[in-house]
Design a protein around this motif. Structure first.
Motif, short mmCIF file in Angstrom:
data_model
loop_
_atom_site.label_atom_id
_atom_site.label_comp_id
_atom_site.label_asym_id
_atom_site.label_seq_id
_atom_site.Cartn_x
_atom_site.Cartn_y
_atom_site.Cartn_z
N VAL A 255 0.84 -1.20 0.00
CA VAL A 255 0.00 0.00 0.00
C VAL A 255 0.88 1.25 0.00
O VAL A 255 0.57 2.24 -0.68
N ALA A 256 1.97 1.23 0.77
CA ALA A 256 2.87 2.37 0.80
C ALA A 256 3.46 2.65 -0.57
O ALA A 256 3.65 3.81 -0.96
N ASP A 257 3.73 1.60 -1.33
CA ASP A 257 4.26 1.80 -2.68
C ASP A 257 3.23 2.45 -3.59
O ASP A 257 3.54 3.33 -4.38
N ALA A 258 1.96 2.05 -3.45
CA ALA A 258 0.90 2.64 -4.28
C ALA A 258 0.65 4.09 -3.92
O ALA A 258 0.26 4.90 -4.76
N LEU A 259 0.88 4.45 -2.65
CA LEU A 259 0.61 5.81 -2.18
C LEU A 259 1.91 6.55 -1.87
O LEU A 259 1.93 7.46 -1.05
N LYS A 260 3.00 6.21 -2.55
CA LYS A 260 4.32 6.73 -2.19
C LYS A 260 4.45 8.24 -2.34
O LYS A 260 5.30 8.84 -1.70
N PHE A 261 3.61 8.85 -3.15
CA PHE A 261 3.70 10.30 -3.32
C PHE A 261 2.62 11.04 -2.53
O PHE A 261 2.41 12.23 -2.73
N GLN A 262 1.95 10.33 -1.63
CA GLN A 262 0.88 10.94 -0.85
C GLN A 262 1.29 11.06 0.61
O GLN A 262 2.07 10.24 1.12
N ASP A 263 0.76 12.06 1.27
CA ASP A 263 1.03 12.27 2.69
C ASP A 263 -0.03 11.50 3.48
O ASP A 263 -1.16 11.96 3.64
N CYS A 264 0.31 10.30 3.93
CA CYS A 264 -0.67 9.46 4.60
C CYS A 264 -0.01 8.67 5.71
O CYS A 264 1.22 8.57 5.79
N ASP A 265 -0.82 8.11 6.58
CA ASP A 265 -0.37 7.22 7.65
C ASP A 265 -0.86 5.82 7.34
O ASP A 265 -2.05 5.62 7.05
N ILE A 266 0.03 4.85 7.41
CA ILE A 266 -0.31 3.46 7.13
C ILE A 266 0.02 2.64 8.36
O ILE A 266 1.17 2.57 8.78
N GLU A 267 -0.99 2.03 8.94
CA GLU A 267 -0.85 1.25 10.17
C GLU A 267 -0.97 -0.24 9.85
O GLU A 267 -2.04 -0.71 9.46
N PRO A 268 0.11 -1.02 9.99
CA PRO A 268 0.00 -2.46 9.74
C PRO A 268 -0.92 -3.11 10.78
O PRO A 268 -0.78 -2.88 11.98
N LEU A 269 -1.86 -3.90 10.32
CA LEU A 269 -2.75 -4.65 11.22
C LEU A 269 -2.38 -6.12 11.26
O LEU A 269 -2.63 -6.80 12.25
N SER A 270 -1.78 -6.61 10.19
CA SER A 270 -1.24 -7.97 10.11
C SER A 270 -0.31 -7.99 8.91
O SER A 270 -0.06 -6.95 8.28
N ALA A 271 0.20 -9.16 8.58
CA ALA A 271 1.14 -9.25 7.47
C ALA A 271 0.50 -8.87 6.14
O ALA A 271 1.19 -8.37 5.24
N ASP A 272 -0.81 -9.08 6.00
CA ASP A 272 -1.49 -8.76 4.73
C ASP A 272 -2.74 -7.92 4.94
O ASP A 272 -3.73 -8.06 4.23
N ARG A 273 -2.66 -7.01 5.92
CA ARG A 273 -3.79 -6.13 6.20
C ARG A 273 -3.28 -4.85 6.85
O ARG A 273 -2.39 -4.88 7.70
N CYS A 274 -3.82 -3.69 6.47
CA CYS A 274 -3.38 -2.43 7.05
C CYS A 274 -4.50 -1.40 7.01
O CYS A 274 -5.47 -1.54 6.27
N ARG A 275 -4.34 -0.36 7.81
CA ARG A 275 -5.30 0.75 7.83
C ARG A 275 -4.62 1.99 7.26
O ARG A 275 -3.50 2.34 7.66
N VAL A 276 -5.28 2.66 6.34
CA VAL A 276 -4.74 3.85 5.68
C VAL A 276 -5.55 5.06 6.10
O VAL A 276 -6.78 5.07 5.99
N SER A 277 -4.87 6.08 6.60
CA SER A 277 -5.50 7.37 6.90
C SER A 277 -4.86 8.42 6.01
O SER A 277 -3.63 8.56 6.01
N ILE A 278 -5.68 9.15 5.28
CA ILE A 278 -5.14 10.09 4.30
C ILE A 278 -6.09 11.27 4.16
O ILE A 278 -7.29 11.14 4.38
N ARG A 279 -5.54 12.42 3.82
CA ARG A 279 -6.36 13.60 3.52
C ARG A 279 -6.29 13.84 2.01
O ARG A 279 -5.20 13.94 1.45
N VAL A 280 -7.46 13.90 1.39
CA VAL A 280 -7.52 13.97 -0.07
C VAL A 280 -8.46 15.08 -0.51
O VAL A 280 -9.37 15.49 0.21
N ASP A 281 -8.22 15.56 -1.73
CA ASP A 281 -9.13 16.52 -2.34
C ASP A 281 -10.33 15.80 -2.96
O ASP A 281 -11.40 16.39 -3.09
N SER A 282 -10.12 14.55 -3.34
CA SER A 282 -11.17 13.81 -4.03
C SER A 282 -11.26 12.40 -3.47
O SER A 282 -10.29 11.64 -3.50
N PHE A 283 -12.45 12.02 -2.95
CA PHE A 283 -12.66 10.66 -2.49
C PHE A 283 -12.54 9.67 -3.65
O PHE A 283 -12.01 8.57 -3.49
#
Length: 324
Positions: A255-283
């Protein structure tokens, strides 16, 4: 790493604090004999480090200020990290050359001659790495290294500075501030400072700062307005954007690679699951970006995020089934 190299690095780390050490104290900290300590101190001198000694009961060891830069005592990993860091910084350059010093060109010069300051043991490896590493150019506003140094000294010594600041609209205003932190974010350098005239915290882009003057007027440090200067800056830059949170059924690194140019927080929940918090202009932008990962995801907040997703899904379904 050979024991002698590790020992030399540990000895140098102690001496670079600038304080005086008795031979007994220094040998005890390094867990070596006084004889080994004396031999290692002589090695440092051979490398060019000006170690001052005073014999006798009140004797000491201290690293004195030298007039020239001595060889750097780096292990292999530190040498690689230094070289890669210089290569990345050297790849940043202003869109149009401005004819004066900037961090990118300074790093580029250092990249080309760093082997002059390394021990002979590391020069072949570093030379080979330097000749085979390239960093793709990135356009970034030029920042004068002297500006970073001046503001850094003023912040460390709690000293008021003045400068002229050019706003986004091109208006130039004089500022008198208490400098606190310099932050590098998204290829820009910022200063977090307390603006004395406006009686409030402000962030200033350093490429818009000119005529920095240290006034020698002291100030009493204030608590930072956030957990860190970077957090304060990020909050200011994303003000007015929508906060969105999603749980993605993919590893945090993917997920970090997909969002590498975005200012976001990525919280690992497990080896294949994570929570993404991001501020965006467009949902819609975030929905499509995560959808391109090809994995399931769940939209946590806000409720509008889910509503907009359903609307987008309806439009996409209609586009896919429409007949021309």
């Amino acid at each position: 790493m050979p024991d002698v190299t590790r020992r030399m690095l540990d000895l140098l780390a102690q001496l670079q604090t600038g304080r005086r050490f008795s031979g007994h104290e220094l040998a005890g900290r390094l867990e070596i004999s006084p004889r080994t300590l004396r031999r290692d101190v002589e090695r440092l001198r051979d490398y060019g480090y000006p170690v001052t000694t005073q014999p006798g009961p009140s004797g000491f060891y201290q690293l004195a200020a030298g007039r020239t830069l001595p060889p750097l005592v780096l292990d292999d990993e530190e040498a690689v990290a230094t070289l890669v860091g210089l290569a990345l910084l050297g790849a940043t350059a202003p869109p149009e050359p401005e004819g004066h010093a900037d961090m990118g060109t300074a790093a580029d010069r250092a990249f080309g001659k760093i082997d002059q300051f390394l021990p002979k043991r590391l020069r072949p490896q570093v030379g080979a790495l330097r000749s085979t590493v390239e960093a793709a150019p990135l356009a970034a506003p030029a920042v004068d290294p002297e500006a970073l140094t001046a503001l850094g000294l003023a912040a460390a010594r709690h000293e008021v500075v003045t400068f002229d600041y050019t706003s986004r609209s091109g208006r130039i205003t004089p500022r008198r501030v208490e400098p606190y932190r310099q932050v590098h974010l998204h290829l820009r350098w910022y200063l977090l400072a307390w603006d004395i005239e406006r009686a409030d915290w402000r962030t200033f882009r350093l490429d818009r700062v000119a005529g920095i003057t240290r006034t020698a007027a002291p100030f009493t440090p204030r608590p930072l307005p956030a957990r860190s200067a970077a957090d304060y800056l990020r909050a200011g830059l994303t003000a007015g954007r929508h906060r969105a949170v999603a749980v993605v059924e993919a590893g945090a690194s993917a997920v970090a690679d997909a969002l590498k140019f975005q200012d976001c927080d990525i919280e690992p929940l497990s080896a294949d699951r994570c929570r993404v918090s991001i501020r965006v202009d467009s949902f819609e932008w975030m929905i499509l970006t995560i959808a391109f990962l090809g994995v399931d995801f769940h939209l946590e907040e806000p409720a509008e995020f889910r509503d907009r997703s359903l609307e987008l899904a309806d439009r996409l379904r209609a586009a896919a089934t429409a007949r021309g």
